[in-house]
Design a protein around this motif. Structure first.
Motif, PDB file in Angstrom:
ATOM      1  N   PRO A  81       0.805  -1.220   0.000  1.00 32.96           N
ATOM      2  CA  PRO A  81       0.000   0.000   0.000  1.00 32.96           C
ATOM      3  C   PRO A  81       0.838   1.269   0.000  1.00 32.96           C
ATOM      4  O   PRO A  81       0.370   2.315  -0.415  1.00 32.96           O
ATOM      5  N   GLU A  82       2.095   1.166   0.468  1.00 33.94           N
ATOM      6  CA  GLU A  82       2.979   2.323   0.458  1.00 33.94           C
ATOM      7  C   GLU A  82       4.351   1.918  -0.046  1.00 33.94           C
ATOM      8  O   GLU A  82       4.798   0.792   0.144  1.00 33.94           O
TER       9      GLU A  82
ATOM     10  N   LEU B 168      19.285   3.996   6.813  1.00 33.81           N
ATOM     11  CA  LEU B 168      17.922   3.502   6.639  1.00 33.81           C
ATOM     12  C   LEU B 168      17.937   1.993   6.473  1.00 33.81           C
ATOM     13  O   LEU B 168      18.928   1.410   6.031  1.00 33.81           O
ATOM     14  N   SER B 169      16.789   1.363   6.788  1.00 36.03           N
ATOM     15  CA  SER B 169      16.584  -0.045   6.448  1.00 36.03           C
ATOM     16  C   SER B 169      15.690  -0.107   5.215  1.00 36.03           C
ATOM     17  O   SER B 169      14.961   0.840   4.913  1.00 36.03           O
TER      18      SER B 169
ATOM     19  N   SER C 182       7.267   7.588   2.857  1.00 30.68           N
ATOM     20  CA  SER C 182       6.585   8.721   3.490  1.00 30.68           C
ATOM     21  C   SER C 182       7.295   9.139   4.772  1.00 30.68           C
ATOM     22  O   SER C 182       7.423  10.331   5.076  1.00 30.68           O
ATOM     23  N   ASP C 183       7.787   8.157   5.552  1.00 30.80           N
ATOM     24  CA  ASP C 183       8.523   8.468   6.773  1.00 30.80           C
ATOM     25  C   ASP C 183       9.883   9.095   6.460  1.00 30.80           C
ATOM     26  O   ASP C 183      10.335  10.015   7.133  1.00 30.80           O
TER      27      ASP C 183
ATOM     28  N   LEU D 292      12.798  16.387   5.612  1.00 27.35           N
ATOM     29  CA  LEU D 292      12.349  17.752   5.835  1.00 27.35           C
ATOM     30  C   LEU D 292      12.680  18.253   7.235  1.00 27.35           C
ATOM     31  O   LEU D 292      13.150  19.378   7.422  1.00 27.35           O
ATOM     32  N   THR D 293      12.459  17.408   8.238  1.00 29.46           N
ATOM     33  CA  THR D 293      12.656  17.861   9.624  1.00 29.46           C
ATOM     34  C   THR D 293      14.124  17.887  10.025  1.00 29.46           C
ATOM     35  O   THR D 293      14.553  18.767  10.773  1.00 29.46           O
ATOM     36  N   GLU D 294      14.914  16.927   9.527  1.00 32.78           N
ATOM     37  CA  GLU D 294      16.324  16.844   9.906  1.00 32.78           C
ATOM     38  C   GLU D 294      17.250  17.495   8.888  1.00 32.78           C
ATOM     39  O   GLU D 294      18.459  17.559   9.090  1.00 32.78           O
ATOM     40  N   ARG D 295      16.683  17.933   7.778  1.00 34.51           N
ATOM     41  CA  ARG D 295      17.461  18.562   6.709  1.00 34.51           C
ATOM     42  C   ARG D 295      18.584  17.650   6.212  1.00 34.51           C
ATOM     43  O   ARG D 295      19.723  18.060   6.016  1.00 34.51           O
TER      44      ARG D 295
END
Length: 301
Positions: A160-161, A252-253, A259-260, A266-269
């Motif tokens: 689904p994602e 990352l895994s 989406s995450d 965006l938040t951690e630049r």
């Protein structure tokens, strides 16, 4: 789109051609379109044929995986998203030079309204056909039913994602801590990367070298005297990556949701991440990778 669909549901035996004998790309697509049209999935065959002719003349055949070719079309002549597959025990006669060993050919036709489902189906097919063993088994199959059984055994689902695995780059360029900074910069320029991972002897990620670290390290030389004095920082060709690299790296895994990851960007630049499995590097994901791959599959058209 349902929350989760098995890929095998999209590939019943009547949408599989074993032992494809086509000598041209257009002929191969035509044979698979015949199967989809017979299943009532194409409302305007002429419109689809026009798309095929335009793509073939433009050389739009893509590689989906090792020894696998892909043709995909978005058109309102498709009643719903449909997939057909052709296999051959020997390489296709129409395969382009860059993929002259291709033995699996995939066709996807989808309505324009199914853009996201289209991309997720491509991702699922990429997971299925991403290993040589699966492709070899499909090429050796002697019946459509055998192909269906092979696909069913793999139990690949259309998620689904989208996940990191779906969009990451698998061709990863890296450097060792002992590499010279000039060598790392040459690799970054050659492969159009803004950064690359620094790996240990066992493939573990030790750090990242990016444009930012390089600029910060050499900023005093850039804004200071044009002629370095004794005791100044060494020239760029004499510096090892270990002295410049960023040591705190967010990895990352493969199963993390895109989406995450976008939220983290965006938040951690942060614009680029190594992707690891059991502590070892298996891929790389950057903001550019996400944008390029989404556009390549025309999700926004």
């Amino acid at each position: 789109m349902p929350s989760q669909v098995s890929l095998s549901r999209l590939l019943p035996p009547d949408r599989i051609v074993v032992g494809l004998k086509a000598t041209t790309c257009e002929g191969a697509v035509a044979q698979l379109l015949d199967r989809l049209a017979a299943a009532g999935l194409i409302s305007d065959r002429g419109a689809v044929d026009e798309l095929v002719a335009a793509d073939v003349s433009a050389g739009e055949l893509l590689n989906l995986g090792p020894r696998t070719l892909l043709a995909h079309y978005r058109t309102d002549a498709a009643r719903e998203l449909a997939v057909a597959i052709a296999t051959s025990a020997t390489p296709f006669a129409f395969a382009p030079a860059k993929a002259d060993e291709a033995v699996v050919f995939v066709l996807i036709v989808a309505p324009r309204s199914a853009a996201k489902y289209h991309l997720k189906t491509l991702a699922a097919l990429s997971r299925l056909l991403g290993t040589p063993e699966v492709v070899d088994a499909l090429a050796k199959a002697t019946s459509a039913e055998e192909v269906v059984e092979l696909i069913t055994q793999k139990d690949v689902v259309i998620r689904p994602e989208l996940t990191v695995h779906d969009l990451m780059s698998r061709e990863v360029h890296s450097v060792s801590p002992e590499a010279l900074l000039s060598e790392a910069l040459q690799l970054m320029v050659r492969h159009r990367r803004r950064g690359m991972p620094v790996l240990g002897d066992n493939g573990e990620v030790l750090g990242m070298i990016t444009e930012q670290e390089v600029l910060q390290h050499f900023l005093p030389q850039v804004i200071g005297s044009a002629t370095p004095r004794e005791g100044d920082q060494p020239a760029i060709e004499d510096v090892e990556v270990r002295y410049v690299m960023q040591r705190s790296v967010m990895c990352l895994s493969e199963d993390q949701l895109i989406s995450d990851v976008l939220g983290t960007m965006l938040t951690e630049r942060v614009s680029q991440f190594p992707v690891v499995r059991e502590g070892k590097l298996v891929g790389f994901l950057s903001r550019t990778d996400i944008i390029v791959k989404l556009l390549r599959h025309s999700i926004y058209k």
